[in-house]
Design an enzyme around this catalytic site. Structure first.
Site, PDB file in Angstrom:
ATOM      1  N   HIS A 249       0.831  -1.212   0.000  1.00  0.00           N
ATOM      2  CA  HIS A 249       0.000   0.000   0.000  1.00  0.00           C
ATOM      3  C   HIS A 249       0.860   1.255   0.000  1.00  0.00           C
ATOM      4  CE1 HIS A 249       0.393   1.251   4.303  1.00  0.00           C
ATOM      5  NE2 HIS A 249       0.582  -0.041   4.521  1.00  0.00           N
TER       6      HIS A 249
ATOM      7  N   ASP B 120       6.546   2.592   5.856  1.00  0.00           N
ATOM      8  CA  ASP B 120       5.319   1.791   5.921  1.00  0.00           C
ATOM      9  C   ASP B 120       4.283   2.475   5.023  1.00  0.00           C
ATOM     10  OD1 ASP B 120       3.005   0.391   6.607  1.00  0.00           O
ATOM     11  OD2 ASP B 120       2.830   1.349   8.564  1.00  0.00           O
TER      12      ASP B 120
ATOM     13  N   GLU C 184      -5.106   1.219   3.189  1.00  0.00           N
ATOM     14  CA  GLU C 184      -4.717   0.260   4.222  1.00  0.00           C
ATOM     15  C   GLU C 184      -4.641   0.894   5.605  1.00  0.00           C
ATOM     16  OE1 GLU C 184      -2.110  -2.214   6.787  1.00  0.00           O
ATOM     17  OE2 GLU C 184      -1.899  -0.122   6.191  1.00  0.00           O
ATOM     18  N   GLU C 185      -4.144   2.119   5.701  1.00  0.00           N
ATOM     19  CA  GLU C 185      -3.948   2.744   7.008  1.00  0.00           C
ATOM     20  C   GLU C 185      -5.260   3.000   7.744  1.00  0.00           C
ATOM     21  OE1 GLU C 185      -1.304   2.891   8.553  1.00  0.00           O
ATOM     22  OE2 GLU C 185       0.361   3.005   7.138  1.00  0.00           O
TER      23      GLU C 185
ATOM     24  N   ASP D  62       4.179  -6.105   3.495  1.00  0.00           N
ATOM     25  CA  ASP D  62       4.094  -4.932   4.361  1.00  0.00           C
ATOM     26  C   ASP D  62       5.240  -4.995   5.372  1.00  0.00           C
ATOM     27  OD1 ASP D  62       3.123  -2.616   5.607  1.00  0.00           O
ATOM     28  OD2 ASP D  62       1.037  -3.254   5.414  1.00  0.00           O
TER      29      ASP D  62
ATOM     30  N   HIS E 266       5.178   4.171  12.334  1.00  0.00           N
ATOM     31  CA  HIS E 266       4.225   5.273  12.509  1.00  0.00           C
ATOM     32  C   HIS E 266       4.863   6.493  13.168  1.00  0.00           C
ATOM     33  CE1 HIS E 266       0.187   2.936  11.946  1.00  0.00           C
ATOM     34  NE2 HIS E 266       1.057   2.724  10.974  1.00  0.00           N
TER      35      HIS E 266
END
Length: 351
Positions: free
Chosen positions: A71, A188, A222-223, A243, A323
């Protein structure tokens, strides 16, 4: 046949991707870039109604197919309110903590296409004024955007074209060190996406024939939990999320190997397919770690929740400080790329 790997191309693509703002919900530009790269690799590209990109590489067996997804949507924010001071109140996009974004430069993307710069700060930042500058809660009530514009009230900010609903992207700050570390926001999952795009290019250039038809699915939600949960081609029997691997206390994943997830917050991944990935690593001498990600969900688990009858698995490069200000190493990218190649050249896992 061995599919070649171009690390430099992967890193160049990664830098392009992380420097293209794409918080979930605001991904048109990055998806256009991804489509262009896949077309340049000689693939036909389809766009789903949700904005994801799907490309297919035909294999010897077109009946039993596999899908690999990565993603390109990222964390970010959206304007919740224009404050009386002219600063912006934010609402989060994705599951990060405000302290991870505090102090970061950002861009406000207005509806009329303007890009207005600013900084994400606590309202109580000035230590010479606020006694609780260090202890006040890092929350949406206290975090705000200080705009790099001469504005001291809501009316002046709105005259700039800023309004509720405008997206806010955080600067990635991409940097590659001489000793192999790569640090940036949004590794990510743009690190895996770059490797997947490089794989598509390498397959086309090498003329490698895959044992099974392969779908490359680049998702854009996706997030926020629902990327990759629709438009899965009917012949798909294996669904792999490519991922990041989560690193921290109690984790086995690191920045120098490929991480294979056996379980996350959605539950265990398909046992036989996960063992197949681990066995490929052992056979090929690929540095790898098996791990559990306790607070994690993937596009593969989203597809399972949506009701798709597929074997699902998850692997990818190890990403430190997910993150937040993330980091990985070229050794992890290489290990992930090697497993990616071993997997697409392997037979489908039999029941």
């Amino acid at each position: 046949m061995t599919i070649p790997f171009d690390l430099e191309q992967s890193i160049e693509t990664l830098e392009q991707l992380v420097n293209t703002p794409s918080p979930s919900g605001y991904t048109a530009e990055v998806m256009q870039k991804v489509s262009g790269m896949l077309k340049q690799a000689g693939l036909d590209v389809q766009k789903t109604n949700k904005g994801a990109v799907l490309a297919t590489i035909k294999g010897k067996d077109d009946r039993r197919q596999r899908l690999i997804t990565a993603h390109v949507d990222t964390l970010g924010a959206i304007v919740k309110d224009v404050k009386p001071s002219g600063r912006l109140k934010l609402d989060k996009i994705g599951g990060f903590n405000w302290n991870a974004a505090e102090g970061e430069y950002c861009t406000v993307h207005t509806a009329d296409g303007r890009k207005i710069r600013g900084t994400v700060l606590m309202h109580q930042t000035t230590v010479h004024v606020y006694r609780d500058a260090g202890t006040a809660e890092r929350s949406s009530d206290n975090i705000e955007v200080r705009l790099d514009e001469k504005t001291v009230c809501a009316e002046e900010t709105r005259q700039l074209g800023i309004e509720v609903g405008d997206f806010v992207s955080f600067d990635p700050r991409f940097e590659r060190s001489e000793n192999g570390f790569i640090k940036s926001r949004h590794l990510d999952d743009k690190a895996s996406t770059a490797l997947l795009l490089e794989l598509a290019s390498a397959i086309g250039e090498s003329g490698a024939e895959l044992p099974h038809t392969l779908h490359l699915y680049i998702s854009n939600n996706e997030e926020i939990g629902f990327g990759g949960n629709a438009s899965v081609p009917g012949g798909t029997v294996e669904y792999v999320a490519f991922d990041m691997g989560a690193i921290g206390d109690g984790q086995s994943s690191d920045e120098y190997t490929v991480s294979i997830c056996v379980k996350d917050s959605s539950g265990p991944y398909h046992y036989d397919l996960t063992r197949h990935l681990a066995d490929l690593c052992k056979r090929e001498g690929i540095p790898h770690k098996l791990d559990i990600y306790p607070y994690y969900g993937s596009d593969a688990s989203a597809a399972i929740r949506a009701g798709y009858d597929v074997k699902h698995a998850l692997f990818g490069p190890g990403i430190e400080s997910s993150h937040a200000l993330e980091r990985t190493h070229t050794e992890s990218l290489e290990a992930a790329a090697r497993l990616l190649r071993a997997y697409v050249m392997s037979p489908i896992v039999e029941d």
